[in-house]
Design an enzyme around this catalytic site. Structure first.
Site, PDB file in Angstrom:
ATOM      1  N   TYR A 169       1.526  -1.705   5.288  1.00 49.99           N
ATOM      2  CA  TYR A 169       0.959  -0.917   4.200  1.00 49.99           C
ATOM      3  C   TYR A 169      -0.378  -1.546   3.804  1.00 49.99           C
ATOM      4  O   TYR A 169      -0.614  -1.910   2.662  1.00 49.99           O
ATOM      5  CB  TYR A 169       1.914  -0.838   3.000  1.00 49.99           C
ATOM      6  CG  TYR A 169       1.766   0.480   2.260  1.00 49.99           C
ATOM      7  CD1 TYR A 169       2.278   1.655   2.808  1.00 49.99           C
ATOM      8  CD2 TYR A 169       1.086   0.562   1.050  1.00 49.99           C
ATOM      9  CE1 TYR A 169       2.118   2.875   2.163  1.00 49.99           C
ATOM     10  CE2 TYR A 169       0.921   1.772   0.397  1.00 49.99           C
ATOM     11  CZ  TYR A 169       1.440   2.924   0.949  1.00 49.99           C
ATOM     12  OH  TYR A 169       1.273   4.127   0.307  1.00 49.99           O
TER      13      TYR A 169
ATOM     14  N   HIS B 122      -6.087  -6.929   3.312  1.00 50.05           N
ATOM     15  CA  HIS B 122      -5.713  -7.220   4.695  1.00 50.05           C
ATOM     16  C   HIS B 122      -6.911  -7.011   5.632  1.00 50.05           C
ATOM     17  O   HIS B 122      -7.143  -7.806   6.544  1.00 50.05           O
ATOM     18  CB  HIS B 122      -4.577  -6.298   5.152  1.00 50.05           C
ATOM     19  CG  HIS B 122      -3.329  -6.402   4.342  1.00 50.05           C
ATOM     20  ND1 HIS B 122      -2.936  -5.403   3.468  1.00 50.05           N
ATOM     21  CD2 HIS B 122      -2.370  -7.360   4.268  1.00 50.05           C
ATOM     22  CE1 HIS B 122      -1.786  -5.751   2.897  1.00 50.05           C
ATOM     23  NE2 HIS B 122      -1.425  -6.942   3.359  1.00 50.05           N
TER      24      HIS B 122
END
Lengths: 303, 303
Positions: free
Chosen positions: B38, B43
């Site tokens: 997700y 990230h």
């Protein structure tokens, strides 16, 4: 050829990296034998096997403080670096890693590798914390050396089970190779701790291997685990200096007790019959790994 | 270019080995970003940095069951594999590792990596077992990928401290690279869990970053750790939906409490000011890593 002696992790990694890069892939395998030194023919058998099977063999000698209990023999554990290096040379060892305690544990140790279940019985029960210390130092050493194969003697069968399971669970890319027990001519399993025995104890220490030699026969007669344990204890008790700590039959490598009264000969799979016996302050262990369904035929290596 | 997707350890190791052997030494470095999927811009910042610094970048997406407590959000943890792979592609990821739970934990788990001390406070205190789960899965992933560098976001600053210490203690030959927190334009730290927030909660969630923004000023005024904690709690309490779990100042990376009343500005070294705040069932964390002696200048990366 004399092995190269290194005392730091940085040096060791450099030597291994330079070996790996000097060889074509496939010929660059690294074998590793972790020990606490004071080497005997049991260690020598691991070292020779590693030399045969790998392009480079690394021996580590490190008396690991964290696997000793507070009342155990850490301080008097025997050491002879010079003799160890000579034996290593004769077994084809390329690198001897001799780290200090400071090199292995430079800061307060906050990370522990714990293996449960397989450590509940045998030496795990009588030496609390011992296998945490073993699992942690072996994880460290495997990360330092990054060997293709690591060789362990089956005299410490529970240690082999612990290390094998840890390597699987943590996805450590090293094959753990169990190797058969090496014995004196009269049957005593080789151990660095045998030097502690006086002449009388040495003689009575034979009771371990003699009792284990009867196991296939007892199994063939239909004994269960509980009766086998009793027979072993009675046999060893014939040596008055012997104090039995345990004499157990467990499944291998899971180290679970079979139903106490089920005849062992009806059990499929490997069975470990393991002893720990004290002579004065000296604690000896020995075992046989058997496949009971194969009518008591002893098996020397485990998968 | 589209990344290669692999779901088994064997495949992943094969891909990485073939990459390493295809490149001359020095150009064959592997970067690794372990995630629970997700993915968001936080990230993405790790993935882009890894692509810049390494010849091969591996992303793992694995919602690790053993780091969730019994009443936590394992079952409803958000997932979107397709979108994650698309983002990975745009960040230069070469390999996406998407293992099943069965692939990561094929047998009953008996091996645990435990990191003590640095896990005693903050999330370690309120989520018992959480960091055992994190340390164990990260040890596994690092052994599977064997990267030269692994990238972790400092939003989970305690996790960075735990993983860094574990890698040191276990001699894992991977550099742990801490990376700065990425925020929404209004200051909210990016988190996969932000999707749980309703509009009102989302608005009040700003109280975390707003409170943290005042920390340098408070430190300059001479507050100690106890007073800072009170000031943070009072500031966040102005948002009626916020329930503060902790608001603490600790040394970094050891995560020890300084003397409660010593002015933080007199303390040398890094200081972590960390928050955990609940909005309904959603638990948000945020922090600032500071060097108090440098007059409240925020520092974004830790060594």
């Amino acid at each position: 050829m004399k092995p190269t002696i290194v005392r730091t992790i940085v040096e060791l990694r450099k030597e291994i990296a330079s070996f790996r890069h000097s060889r074509p892939l496939g010929e660059a395998s690294v074998g590793f034998v972790p020990t606490m030194g004071y080497l005997h023919e049991g260690h020598a058998s691991l070292l020779r096997r590693s030399s045969q099977e790998n392009g480079l063999t690394v021996l580590s000698i490190f008396v690991n403080p964290i696997q000793f209990g507070p009342n155990e023999d850490l301080d008097k554990y025997p050491r002879d670096e010079e003799k160890d290096v000579a034996l290593a040379a004769s077994c084809g060892v390329d690198l001897v890693f001799l780290p200090s305690v400071q090199e292995m544990y430079p800061q307060s140790r906050v990370t522990t590798v714990t293996v449960s279940e397989v450590t509940e019985r045998l030496c795990g029960a009588s030496r609390p914390g011992h296998f945490d210390g073993v699992a942690t130092v072996v994880a460290k050493l495997l990360n330092i050396v990054q060997p293709d194969r690591a060789y362990f003697g089956l005299k410490d069968a529970q240690q082999v089970a612990v290390v094998t399971r840890m390597a699987q669970d943590l996805n450590i890319p090293t094959e753990i190779v169990p190797c058969p027990i090496v014995r004196e001519e009269d049957g005593l399993a080789l151990s660095s701790r045998n030097v502690y025995l006086n002449a009388q104890e040495r003689e009575q220490a034979l009771s371990l291997s003699l009792a284990l030699a009867k196991v296939p026969e007892w199994i063939a007669e239909g004994v269960g685990a509980a009766e086998l344990s009793e027979l072993l204890k009675r046999e060893i008790a014939r040596s008055p200096l012997a104090n039995v700590e345990y004499a157990d039959a467990l499944t291998y490598p899971d180290l679970l007790p079979p139903d106490a009264d089920v005849p062992l000969r009806s059990i499929d799979g490997f069975m470990l019959v393991a002893l720990a016996v004290r002579f004065g302050n000296t604690r000896l262990i020995d075992n046989r790994l058997l496949n009971p369904m194969e009518a008591g035929v002893e098996t020397c290596s485990a998968k």
